[in-house]
Design a protein around this motif. Structure first.
Motif, short mmCIF file in Angstrom:
data_model
loop_
_atom_site.label_atom_id
_atom_site.label_comp_id
_atom_site.label_asym_id
_atom_site.label_seq_id
_atom_site.Cartn_x
_atom_site.Cartn_y
_atom_site.Cartn_z
N TYR A 1 0.80 -1.43 -0.10
CA TYR A 1 0.04 -0.03 0.03
C TYR A 1 0.74 1.36 0.10
CZ TYR A 1 -3.46 3.53 1.46
OH TYR A 1 -4.04 4.51 1.58
N GLY A 2 2.22 1.28 0.44
CA GLY A 2 3.06 2.32 0.60
C GLY A 2 3.22 2.85 -0.88
N GLN A 3 3.52 2.03 -1.92
CA GLN A 3 4.00 2.45 -3.04
C GLN A 3 2.56 3.12 -3.53
OE1 GLN A 3 5.28 -0.67 -5.25
NE2 GLN A 3 7.23 -0.55 -4.27
N GLY A 4 1.52 2.83 -3.56
CA GLY A 4 0.42 3.28 -4.13
C GLY A 4 -0.15 2.55 -5.33
N ARG A 5 -1.16 2.85 -5.91
CA ARG A 5 -1.74 2.23 -6.92
C ARG A 5 -1.12 2.65 -8.36
NH1 ARG A 5 -7.93 2.17 -8.28
NH2 ARG A 5 -7.57 3.95 -9.18
N LEU A 6 -0.57 1.73 -9.16
CA LEU A 6 0.02 2.22 -10.29
C LEU A 6 -1.26 2.25 -11.53
CD1 LEU A 6 2.42 2.21 -12.06
CD2 LEU A 6 2.22 -0.14 -12.73
N LEU A 7 -1.29 3.46 -11.96
CA LEU A 7 -2.46 3.87 -12.70
C LEU A 7 -1.92 3.69 -14.39
CD1 LEU A 7 -3.78 7.08 -11.17
CD2 LEU A 7 -4.56 4.79 -11.22
N GLU A 8 -0.87 4.20 -14.68
CA GLU A 8 0.19 4.11 -16.04
C GLU A 8 1.27 4.13 -15.94
OE1 GLU A 8 -0.96 7.14 -18.83
OE2 GLU A 8 -1.54 8.46 -17.06
N SER A 9 2.09 3.40 -16.79
CA SER A 9 3.68 3.63 -16.84
C SER A 9 4.13 3.65 -18.18
CB SER A 9 4.20 2.31 -16.08
OG SER A 9 3.99 1.21 -16.45
N SER A 10 5.19 3.69 -18.43
CA SER A 10 5.87 3.69 -20.00
C SER A 10 5.94 2.34 -20.61
CB SER A 10 7.20 4.73 -19.89
OG SER A 10 8.02 3.90 -18.99
N VAL A 11 6.15 1.33 -19.76
CA VAL A 11 6.24 0.01 -20.26
C VAL A 11 5.30 -1.01 -19.40
CG1 VAL A 11 8.52 0.30 -21.42
CG2 VAL A 11 8.43 -0.33 -18.86
N ASP A 12 5.06 -1.88 -19.87
CA ASP A 12 4.02 -2.78 -19.20
C ASP A 12 4.57 -3.27 -17.89
OD1 ASP A 12 1.99 -2.32 -21.10
OD2 ASP A 12 2.69 -4.31 -21.89
N LYS A 13 5.86 -3.78 -18.03
CA LYS A 13 6.51 -4.65 -16.73
C LYS A 13 7.67 -3.50 -16.37
CE LYS A 13 8.85 -8.75 -15.58
NZ LYS A 13 9.48 -9.91 -15.91
N ARG A 14 7.83 -3.12 -14.98
CA ARG A 14 8.81 -2.38 -14.44
C ARG A 14 10.17 -2.86 -14.58
NH1 ARG A 14 8.82 -0.37 -8.15
NH2 ARG A 14 9.05 1.73 -8.69
N PRO A 15 11.02 -2.05 -15.19
CA PRO A 15 12.35 -2.57 -15.57
C PRO A 15 13.32 -3.12 -14.18
CG PRO A 15 12.12 -0.62 -16.56
CD PRO A 15 11.16 -0.86 -15.71
N ALA A 16 14.20 -3.95 -14.25
CA ALA A 16 14.84 -4.46 -13.20
C ALA A 16 15.68 -3.35 -12.52
CB ALA A 16 15.70 -5.79 -13.19
N TRP A 17 16.25 -2.60 -13.30
CA TRP A 17 17.34 -1.47 -12.83
C TRP A 17 16.58 -0.26 -11.95
CZ3 TRP A 17 16.38 3.47 -14.13
CH2 TRP A 17 15.42 3.79 -15.31
N THR B 1 14.96 5.20 -19.77
CA THR B 1 13.91 6.15 -18.94
C THR B 1 12.68 5.31 -18.84
OG1 THR B 1 13.05 7.28 -20.94
CG2 THR B 1 14.92 8.23 -19.85
N TYR B 2 12.13 5.73 -17.67
CA TYR B 2 11.07 4.73 -17.20
C TYR B 2 10.17 5.72 -16.28
CZ TYR B 2 7.92 1.66 -14.68
OH TYR B 2 6.85 0.87 -14.24
N TRP B 3 8.68 5.87 -16.35
CA TRP B 3 8.11 6.78 -15.63
C TRP B 3 6.70 6.12 -15.33
CZ3 TRP B 3 3.23 7.32 -17.38
CH2 TRP B 3 2.91 7.20 -18.97
N GLU B 4 6.52 6.75 -14.11
CA GLU B 4 5.01 5.79 -13.64
C GLU B 4 4.28 6.89 -13.09
OE1 GLU B 4 6.72 1.70 -11.33
OE2 GLU B 4 6.56 3.55 -10.15
N HIS B 5 2.85 6.64 -13.14
CA HIS B 5 1.71 7.55 -12.53
C HIS B 5 1.04 6.54 -11.70
CE1 HIS B 5 -2.20 9.59 -13.30
NE2 HIS B 5 -1.88 9.92 -12.10
#
Length: 158
Positions: free
Chosen positions: A18-34, A112-116
């Motif tokens: 819950y601390g991270q919040g709910r992912l609404l959208e991101s630049s790619v489907d799967k979060r990169p390992a880096w 680069t990677y972004w999340e909303h």
């Protein structure tokens, strides 16, 4: 006792998610390992910034942090290795006007990677940059800056 331990572990897990919040959208489907791991051992630099205003604001903050880190690092290196007594502000201005610092952008970054995310009913935009900035890059940039300065000082002699 087992039920208590199981319930407490379940609560700890849900609180951390819950601390991270709910992912609404991101630049790619799967979060990169880096994004999750430390990249220091690979001589790469990872920068992340977040904003509650917009994704563009988070992006600008991340690149500003990257510019400042690179400028400070190169300036400190030049001040340590400079033989003559140079003014720190003059060296900093030369570094900030150098081609290396001006070229820092999304095009020159490795990834680069972004999340909303929605965190506690508030929109949060997070922007991550993976950039190739290590000691070798710092020394190459410092050498280029010194060469440009040498050319500027001696352009009448050539």
């Amino acid at each position: 006792m087992k039920r208590f331990l199981l319930l407490s572990l379940l609560c700890l897990f849900t609180v951390s998610v819950y601390g991270q919040g709910r992912l609404l959208e991101s630049s790619v489907d799967k979060r990169p390992a880096w994004v999750k791991k430390s990249v220091d051992r690979y001589d790469l630099m990872k920068v992340s910034q977040q904003s509650t205003v917009s994704l563009e604001d988070a992006r600008n903050k991340a690149f500003e942090e990257l510019h400042n880190f690179a400028s400070n690092s190169i300036t400190a290196y030049l001040m340590r290795t400079h033989v003559e007594g140079a003014d720190a502000e003059e060296v900093r201005a030369r570094v900030e006007n150098s081609q290396y610092i001006r070229n820092i952008s999304e095009a020159t970054s490795l990834m680069t990677y972004w999340e909303h995310r929605l965190v506690k009913k508030q929109d949060v935009y997070i922007y991550y940059i993976l950039y190739d900035f290590n000691d070798t890059e710092k020394k190459k940039a410092a050498l280029d800056i010194n060469m440009d300065d040498f050319r500027d000082r001696n352009k009448d002699n050539f």
